[in-house]
Scaffold this active site. Structure first.
Site, PDB file in Angstrom:
ATOM      1  N   HIS A  77       0.819  -1.205   0.000  1.00 28.47           N
ATOM      2  CA  HIS A  77       0.000   0.000   0.000  1.00 28.47           C
ATOM      3  C   HIS A  77       0.858   1.261   0.000  1.00 28.47           C
ATOM      4  CE1 HIS A  77      -3.839  -2.085   1.708  1.00 28.47           C
ATOM      5  NE2 HIS A  77      -3.403  -2.639   0.579  1.00 28.47           N
ATOM      6  N   GLU A  79       0.742   3.924   1.856  1.00 30.79           N
ATOM      7  CA  GLU A  79       1.188   4.309   3.200  1.00 30.79           C
ATOM      8  C   GLU A  79       2.377   3.455   3.631  1.00 30.79           C
ATOM      9  OE1 GLU A  79      -3.434   4.057   3.426  1.00 30.79           O
ATOM     10  OE2 GLU A  79      -1.820   3.208   2.215  1.00 30.79           O
ATOM     11  N   CYS A 105      -6.156   1.285   5.560  1.00 32.83           N
ATOM     12  CA  CYS A 105      -6.704   0.022   6.034  1.00 32.83           C
ATOM     13  C   CYS A 105      -6.124  -0.277   7.420  1.00 32.83           C
ATOM     14  CB  CYS A 105      -6.375  -1.102   5.055  1.00 32.83           C
ATOM     15  SG  CYS A 105      -4.634  -1.611   5.086  1.00 32.83           S
ATOM     16  N   CYS A 108      -2.261  -0.820   7.465  1.00 36.48           N
ATOM     17  CA  CYS A 108      -1.542   0.456   7.381  1.00 36.48           C
ATOM     18  C   CYS A 108      -1.707   1.256   8.661  1.00 36.48           C
ATOM     19  CB  CYS A 108      -2.014   1.259   6.179  1.00 36.48           C
ATOM     20  SG  CYS A 108      -1.518   0.502   4.610  1.00 36.48           S
TER      21      CYS A 108
END
Length: 151
Positions: A77, A79, A105, A108
């Site tokens: 991801h 992040e 999410c 993260c």
């Protein structure tokens, strides 16, 4: 939200265009003292072919619902990639703000909290209420961005 939030959110949108994901183009920017520390976008780890290069999305192929089983994906991801870049290059992100095109999410969220990021600003929602619960419990400020001057 102020003019700096607007500037950094615009930058996340640009960074998101670099993503190598079919489903979602996500960009993240970590900022401290109005200075960009790192950026990240969702894409396959170094040395792994992306879904775009493979010509298919594993999550679509397996019919995985959005917001579930994030581990079943070739991409890291945005992040995660921004935090990893900070670690890789020895950049201190303690107390920083993370701007992201989408709500983080739960995976993260845990990384963001442990990295010491104190504020998260996101634009688009994501179906993961547990991440919001973790942010609240950890005392991490989470703000939905709106460029609407009325809101």
């Amino acid at each position: 939200m102020d003019k700096w939030d607007k500037r950094f959110m615009e930058l996340t949108e640009q960074v998101g265009t670099w993503a190598s994901c079919f489903r979602r183009k996500v960009g993240a920017v970590i900022v401290r003292d109005k200075c960009v520390m790192t950026t990240g976008y969702n894409g396959a780890p170094a040395g792994i072919r992306s879904c775009v290069e493979k010509g298919e999305c594993l999550r679509e192929k397996m019919n995985i619902e959005s917001g579930t089983h994030q581990e079943l994906c070739f991409a890291a991801h945005a992040e995660q990639n921004a935090i990893i870049q900070a670690a890789k290059y020895g950049i201190n992100i303690q107390g920083a703000t993370l701007y992201c095109t989408h709500q983080p999410c739960v995976i993260c969220a845990k990384m963001i909290i442990n990295a010491g990021i104190r504020r998260v600003v996101y634009k688009e929602g994501y179906p993961d209420d547990f991440s919001m619960q973790l942010f609240e419990e950890a005392g991490t400020r989470i703000e939905k961005y709106s460029d609407d001057p009325v809101s």
